[in-house]
Design an enzyme around this catalytic site. Sequence first.
Site, PDB file in Angstrom:
ATOM      1  N   ARG A 168      -8.544  -1.427   3.496  1.00 60.68           N
ATOM      2  CA  ARG A 168      -7.240  -2.071   3.308  1.00 60.68           C
ATOM      3  C   ARG A 168      -7.364  -3.088   2.181  1.00 60.68           C
ATOM      4  NH1 ARG A 168      -8.784  -6.480   3.912  1.00 60.68           N
ATOM      5  NH2 ARG A 168      -6.738  -7.259   3.351  1.00 60.68           N
ATOM      6  N   GLY A 169      -6.186  -3.631   1.809  1.00 62.70           N
ATOM      7  CA  GLY A 169      -6.154  -4.480   0.629  1.00 62.70           C
ATOM      8  C   GLY A 169      -5.787  -3.586  -0.550  1.00 62.70           C
TER       9      GLY A 169
ATOM     10  N   ARG B 295       0.170   5.069   1.997  1.00 54.42           N
ATOM     11  CA  ARG B 295       0.846   3.797   2.323  1.00 54.42           C
ATOM     12  C   ARG B 295       1.795   3.499   1.172  1.00 54.42           C
ATOM     13  NH1 ARG B 295      -2.798  -1.179   4.157  1.00 54.42           N
ATOM     14  NH2 ARG B 295      -0.831  -1.851   5.102  1.00 54.42           N
TER      15      ARG B 295
ATOM     16  N   ASP C 123       0.451  -7.053  -3.110  1.00 56.39           N
ATOM     17  CA  ASP C 123       0.365  -5.586  -3.056  1.00 56.39           C
ATOM     18  C   ASP C 123       1.173  -4.913  -4.155  1.00 56.39           C
ATOM     19  OD1 ASP C 123      -0.312  -6.586  -0.245  1.00 56.39           O
ATOM     20  OD2 ASP C 123      -1.012  -4.515  -0.295  1.00 56.39           O
TER      21      ASP C 123
ATOM     22  N   ASN D 169       3.577  -9.191  -0.508  1.00 56.32           N
ATOM     23  CA  ASN D 169       2.250  -9.415   0.087  1.00 56.32           C
ATOM     24  C   ASN D 169       2.414  -9.369   1.595  1.00 56.32           C
ATOM     25  OD1 ASN D 169      -0.588  -9.949  -0.217  1.00 56.32           O
ATOM     26  ND2 ASN D 169      -0.207 -11.994   0.593  1.00 56.32           N
ATOM     27  N   LYS D 170       1.312  -9.469   2.307  1.00 55.50           N
ATOM     28  CA  LYS D 170       1.304  -9.376   3.769  1.00 55.50           C
ATOM     29  C   LYS D 170       2.402 -10.231   4.392  1.00 55.50           C
ATOM     30  CE  LYS D 170      -0.723  -7.385   5.908  1.00 55.50           C
ATOM     31  NZ  LYS D 170      -0.233  -6.074   6.430  1.00 55.50           N
TER      32      LYS D 170
HETATM   33  O1  MRU Z   1      -2.098  -4.423   5.270  1.00 55.64           O
HETATM   34  P1  MRU Z   1      -3.210  -4.911   4.398  1.00 55.64           P
HETATM   35  O2  MRU Z   1      -4.316  -5.575   5.158  1.00 55.64           O
HETATM   36  O3  MRU Z   1      -3.699  -3.823   3.469  1.00 55.64           O
HETATM   37  O4  MRU Z   1      -2.530  -6.015   3.488  1.00 55.64           O
HETATM   38  C1  MRU Z   1      -3.303  -6.593   2.476  1.00 55.64           C
HETATM   39  C2  MRU Z   1      -2.638  -7.718   1.781  1.00 55.64           C
HETATM   40  O5  MRU Z   1      -1.487  -8.011   1.991  1.00 55.64           O
HETATM   41  C3  MRU Z   1      -3.442  -8.411   0.728  1.00 55.64           C
HETATM   42  O6  MRU Z   1      -3.088  -9.760   0.644  1.00 55.64           O
HETATM   43  C4  MRU Z   1      -3.184  -7.740  -0.632  1.00 55.64           C
HETATM   44  O7  MRU Z   1      -3.408  -6.373  -0.546  1.00 55.64           O
HETATM   45  C5  MRU Z   1      -4.011  -8.305  -1.698  1.00 55.64           C
HETATM   46  S1  MRU Z   1      -5.689  -7.748  -1.585  1.00 55.64           S
HETATM   47  C6  MRU Z   1      -6.565  -8.318  -2.890  1.00 55.64           C
END
Ligand code: MRU
Length: 342
Positions: free
Chosen positions: A49-50, A92, A234, A244-245
Amino acid sequence: MRPPIAWVGEAADGHLELLDQTLLPAQEVVLELRDIGGVIDAIQRLAVRGAPAIGVAAGYGVVLGVRHAGACDPAELIRTLGAVCDELGAARPTAVNLQWAVQRMRERGKREPDLAALLDEAHAIHQQDAALCLQIGAHGAALVRDGMTVLTHCNAGRLATAGDGTALAVLYAAWATGTRFRVLADETRPLLQGARLTALELHDAGIPVEVIADSAAAGLIARGAVDLVITGADRIARNGDAANKVGTYAVALAAAAHGVPMYIAAPFSTFDLELDDGSAIPIEDRDPDEVLGFGGMRIAPPGVGARNPAFDITPGRLLAGLITDRGVIAPVDEEGVVRMLG
Ligand code: MRU
């Protein structure tokens, strides 16, 4: 800790290794993946993830998908490649790094319809991401000063990329130059990427970190307990609006209301210059069960539903700057974004 992503072996018989992030910090389990289905499943259930990391994993996923199809001539390989890329690119929706990486694989495969060339491209994406992280760190490090308390949300570090991360790369770079600060990590409901992953990473690196409930962030910001906010992203639109998250927007509102500077750190591969603003960024809706319970234990009463948007959009106007691999964009607006990245 092991790196989150590694390819072992050659194109013809190698495999992808992913550190299963759903099990951290309790267990370090490495998944050995040999087919595209395994890679898509790992991306969807957040074993990897990320935004940058899922792009890197998808690059290797293309190699596995094309290999499995066993194309015997270049025209057939190109046809297979198209289907494999479509499938992986849809795993995703929000992080544009996924589609960016898949597009690179598609273009390389069309130029050189050969499995070894595809693996070479996947390695290049992997290595480039590590280099971009270092550049983000170098551009952002001076924003962190001695004695600061820095708040971050989700995990934008070594586990989310192929290198030092984005937001956390800035912190690692500042720490390496002798700046001393502490970090507040939002726990990041529902899947606790902050409490599980950011806290693990920073603690392992010797950087003081405390976890806070997401709902504590605004109050702490109001009380003057936070000097700087840095998160990852993202997908960032042309005007600087950033997905972002989920929960990042609430942090940005609180930071703006109390005059605390907030930066978002991201490589060029997270920018989607085709989107005028954040309203066009697709937001992933995830399984309601992630909200209704945790770790297999149901918390909400039976029969109750939940909404589970995985991301939200922070308007660029709430940000003090965007820290990119090419420099810091400040103020955050279309002119600045296009000048740096267009
Ligand atoms: O759902 P996730 O854990 O993939 O979400 C990740 C995030 O929101 C991160 O902050 C984002 O991808 C930046 S990672 C360098």
